[in-house]
Write a protein that holds these residues in place. Structure first.
Motif, PDB file in Angstrom:
ATOM      1  N   LEU A  49       0.836  -1.183   0.000  1.00 35.42           N
ATOM      2  CA  LEU A  49       0.000   0.000   0.000  1.00 35.42           C
ATOM      3  C   LEU A  49       0.881   1.246   0.000  1.00 35.42           C
ATOM      4  O   LEU A  49       1.896   1.285   0.687  1.00 35.42           O
ATOM      5  N   THR A  50       0.506   2.218  -0.821  1.00 34.29           N
ATOM      6  CA  THR A  50       1.129   3.539  -0.729  1.00 34.29           C
ATOM      7  C   THR A  50       0.037   4.552  -0.451  1.00 34.29           C
ATOM      8  O   THR A  50      -1.076   4.442  -0.958  1.00 34.29           O
ATOM      9  N   LEU A  51       0.381   5.517   0.380  1.00 32.94           N
ATOM     10  CA  LEU A  51      -0.549   6.587   0.736  1.00 32.94           C
ATOM     11  C   LEU A  51       0.227   7.894   0.744  1.00 32.94           C
ATOM     12  O   LEU A  51       1.207   8.017   1.471  1.00 32.94           O
ATOM     13  N   PRO A  52      -0.182   8.853  -0.087  1.00 38.52           N
ATOM     14  CA  PRO A  52       0.518  10.143  -0.087  1.00 38.52           C
ATOM     15  C   PRO A  52       0.355  10.864   1.253  1.00 38.52           C
ATOM     16  O   PRO A  52      -0.659  10.717   1.924  1.00 38.52           O
ATOM     17  N   HIS A  53       1.360  11.615   1.615  1.00 39.36           N
ATOM     18  CA  HIS A  53       1.307  12.415   2.841  1.00 39.36           C
ATOM     19  C   HIS A  53       0.918  13.829   2.460  1.00 39.36           C
ATOM     20  O   HIS A  53       1.709  14.574   1.902  1.00 39.36           O
ATOM     21  N   ASP A  54      -0.317  14.186   2.755  1.00 40.68           N
ATOM     22  CA  ASP A  54      -0.804  15.535   2.477  1.00 40.68           C
ATOM     23  C   ASP A  54      -0.221  16.516   3.493  1.00 40.68           C
ATOM     24  O   ASP A  54      -0.072  16.189   4.676  1.00 40.68           O
ATOM     25  N   ASP A  55       0.078  17.725   3.030  1.00 36.72           N
ATOM     26  CA  ASP A  55       0.703  18.738   3.884  1.00 36.72           C
ATOM     27  C   ASP A  55      -0.174  19.170   5.050  1.00 36.72           C
ATOM     28  O   ASP A  55       0.333  19.615   6.072  1.00 36.72           O
ATOM     29  N   TRP A  56      -1.492  19.068   4.915  1.00 38.05           N
ATOM     30  CA  TRP A  56      -2.387  19.543   5.967  1.00 38.05           C
ATOM     31  C   TRP A  56      -2.405  18.642   7.197  1.00 38.05           C
ATOM     32  O   TRP A  56      -2.865  19.028   8.252  1.00 38.05           O
ATOM     33  N   MET A  57      -1.872  17.413   7.091  1.00 30.50           N
ATOM     34  CA  MET A  57      -1.917  16.516   8.246  1.00 30.50           C
ATOM     35  C   MET A  57      -0.527  16.351   8.855  1.00 30.50           C
ATOM     36  O   MET A  57       0.464  16.353   8.139  1.00 30.50           O
ATOM     37  N   THR A  58      -0.498  16.242  10.170  1.00 36.61           N
ATOM     38  CA  THR A  58       0.781  16.031  10.838  1.00 36.61           C
ATOM     39  C   THR A  58       1.309  14.653  10.470  1.00 36.61           C
ATOM     40  O   THR A  58       0.557  13.755  10.063  1.00 36.61           O
ATOM     41  N   TYR A  59       2.605  14.485  10.643  1.00 38.99           N
ATOM     42  CA  TYR A  59       3.218  13.206  10.300  1.00 38.99           C
ATOM     43  C   TYR A  59       2.668  12.085  11.186  1.00 38.99           C
ATOM     44  O   TYR A  59       2.450  10.967  10.713  1.00 38.99           O
ATOM     45  N   GLU A  60       2.413  12.374  12.441  1.00 42.35           N
ATOM     46  CA  GLU A  60       1.879  11.360  13.357  1.00 42.35           C
ATOM     47  C   GLU A  60       0.481  10.910  12.918  1.00 42.35           C
ATOM     48  O   GLU A  60       0.164   9.727  12.930  1.00 42.35           O
ATOM     49  N   VAL A  61      -0.350  11.872  12.524  1.00 39.67           N
ATOM     50  CA  VAL A  61      -1.701  11.544  12.045  1.00 39.67           C
ATOM     51  C   VAL A  61      -1.614  10.738  10.746  1.00 39.67           C
ATOM     52  O   VAL A  61      -2.349   9.768  10.549  1.00 39.67           O
ATOM     53  N   TYR A  62      -0.707  11.142   9.870  1.00 40.10           N
ATOM     54  CA  TYR A  62      -0.508  10.419   8.606  1.00 40.10           C
ATOM     55  C   TYR A  62      -0.129   8.963   8.865  1.00 40.10           C
ATOM     56  O   TYR A  62      -0.709   8.048   8.271  1.00 40.10           O
ATOM     57  N   ARG A  63       0.850   8.732   9.741  1.00 44.11           N
ATOM     58  CA  ARG A  63       1.290   7.359  10.022  1.00 44.11           C
ATOM     59  C   ARG A  63       0.170   6.534  10.647  1.00 44.11           C
ATOM     60  O   ARG A  63       0.003   5.362  10.326  1.00 44.11           O
ATOM     61  N   GLU A  64      -0.617   7.155  11.503  1.00 43.91           N
ATOM     62  CA  GLU A  64      -1.748   6.459  12.114  1.00 43.91           C
ATOM     63  C   GLU A  64      -2.782   6.080  11.049  1.00 43.91           C
ATOM     64  O   GLU A  64      -3.303   4.959  11.036  1.00 43.91           O
ATOM     65  N   ALA A  65      -3.072   7.013  10.148  1.00 42.75           N
ATOM     66  CA  ALA A  65      -4.039   6.749   9.073  1.00 42.75           C
ATOM     67  C   ALA A  65      -3.514   5.658   8.144  1.00 42.75           C
ATOM     68  O   ALA A  65      -4.263   4.754   7.746  1.00 42.75           O
ATOM     69  N   ARG A  66      -2.243   5.732   7.792  1.00 40.48           N
ATOM     70  CA  ARG A  66      -1.663   4.725   6.894  1.00 40.48           C
ATOM     71  C   ARG A  66      -1.714   3.337   7.522  1.00 40.48           C
ATOM     72  O   ARG A  66      -2.060   2.356   6.864  1.00 40.48           O
ATOM     73  N   GLY A  67      -1.419   3.256   8.811  1.00 38.18           N
ATOM     74  CA  GLY A  67      -1.515   1.976   9.506  1.00 38.18           C
ATOM     75  C   GLY A  67      -2.937   1.439   9.538  1.00 38.18           C
ATOM     76  O   GLY A  67      -3.170   0.238   9.374  1.00 38.18           O
ATOM     77  N   ALA A  68      -3.901   2.332   9.726  1.00 39.59           N
ATOM     78  CA  ALA A  68      -5.308   1.917   9.756  1.00 39.59           C
ATOM     79  C   ALA A  68      -5.759   1.420   8.379  1.00 39.59           C
ATOM     80  O   ALA A  68      -6.474   0.417   8.274  1.00 39.59           O
ATOM     81  N   PHE A  69      -5.343   2.114   7.320  1.00 40.52           N
ATOM     82  CA  PHE A  69      -5.672   1.654   5.966  1.00 40.52           C
ATOM     83  C   PHE A  69      -5.034   0.293   5.693  1.00 40.52           C
ATOM     84  O   PHE A  69      -5.677  -0.606   5.139  1.00 40.52           O
ATOM     85  N   LEU A  70      -3.778   0.126   6.075  1.00 40.14           N
ATOM     86  CA  LEU A  70      -3.098  -1.153   5.844  1.00 40.14           C
ATOM     87  C   LEU A  70      -3.822  -2.281   6.564  1.00 40.14           C
ATOM     88  O   LEU A  70      -4.062  -3.350   5.992  1.00 40.14           O
ATOM     89  N   ASN A  71      -4.216  -2.035   7.793  1.00 43.98           N
ATOM     90  CA  ASN A  71      -4.950  -3.038   8.550  1.00 43.98           C
ATOM     91  C   ASN A  71      -6.264  -3.385   7.855  1.00 43.98           C
ATOM     92  O   ASN A  71      -6.621  -4.558   7.719  1.00 43.98           O
ATOM     93  N   ALA A  72      -6.994  -2.370   7.405  1.00 44.74           N
ATOM     94  CA  ALA A  72      -8.285  -2.601   6.741  1.00 44.74           C
ATOM     95  C   ALA A  72      -8.105  -3.407   5.456  1.00 44.74           C
ATOM     96  O   ALA A  72      -8.885  -4.328   5.182  1.00 44.74           O
ATOM     97  N   TYR A  73      -7.091  -3.088   4.667  1.00 45.20           N
ATOM     98  CA  TYR A  73      -6.862  -3.829   3.426  1.00 45.20           C
ATOM     99  C   TYR A  73      -6.429  -5.261   3.706  1.00 45.20           C
ATOM    100  O   TYR A  73      -6.879  -6.195   3.016  1.00 45.20           O
ATOM    101  N   CYS A  74      -5.584  -5.481   4.701  1.00 41.43           N
ATOM    102  CA  CYS A  74      -5.178  -6.849   5.038  1.00 41.43           C
ATOM    103  C   CYS A  74      -6.372  -7.673   5.496  1.00 41.43           C
ATOM    104  O   CYS A  74      -6.542  -8.825   5.094  1.00 41.43           O
ATOM    105  N   ARG A  75      -7.216  -7.080   6.308  1.00 42.31           N
ATOM    106  CA  ARG A  75      -8.407  -7.781   6.784  1.00 42.31           C
ATOM    107  C   ARG A  75      -9.372  -8.091   5.630  1.00 42.31           C
ATOM    108  O   ARG A  75     -10.014  -9.131   5.606  1.00 42.31           O
ATOM    109  N   THR A  76      -9.454  -7.184   4.681  1.00 41.04           N
ATOM    110  CA  THR A  76     -10.339  -7.399   3.535  1.00 41.04           C
ATOM    111  C   THR A  76      -9.823  -8.510   2.634  1.00 41.04           C
ATOM    112  O   THR A  76     -10.615  -9.224   2.013  1.00 41.04           O
TER     113      THR A  76
END
Length: 146
Positions: A49-76
């Protein structure tokens, strides 16, 4: 990481090439996903999975979101392939020449998958519109390069 280490040298070479090509060619403006099936349910499936890092979000929020997406895709993946028992996920930013690059890796042990897990994943999958028309990415390569 143990699943990656347990792969044959040939399969590791294929997976590494596929991951690098996927990251290099991934769109810079939206999420991209690739999943790689195995020849048997006991062997791990891989989710890239790749997820672009938008400038409006902090790096911590980005990493949390990316981890959540990865988890959702693996579960799917488990939801779409009920026999699979092991799923390895790797997520990063798109492109290889970024000023900073980070990776997330996860393992989903799906050997004790319950109906409750399936129901929760169906709900998340519907909400995020995951894998609606997904096709597995099959890899063909020569074991001994020409």
């Amino acid at each position: 990481m143990r699943f990656l280490a347990a792969e044959s040298r040939f399969r590791r070479r294929i997976l590494a090439r596929q991951l690098l090509d996927f990251v290099r060619l991934a769109p810079r403006d939206k999420i991209a996903i690739r999943y790689i099936c195995s020849s048997s349910p006991q062997e791990p499936y891989y989710v890239f999975l790749t997820l672009p890092h938008d400038d409006w979000m902090t790096y911590e929020v980005y990493r949390e979101a990316r981890g959540a997406f990865l988890n959702a895709y693996c579960r799917t993946v488990k939801l779409n392939f009920p026999d699979v028992q092991h799923i390895v996920g790797i997520a990063t930013e798109p492109g290889l020449n970024n000023r900073s690059q980070s990776e997330d890796a996860m393992y989903l042990d799906a050997t004790n998958w319950t109906e409750e897990d399936a129901a929760k994943t169906r709900e998340i999958s519907e909400e995020l519109n995951i894998f609606k028309n997904a096709k597995p990415f099959n890899i063909h390569d020569e074991e001994y390069p020409l």
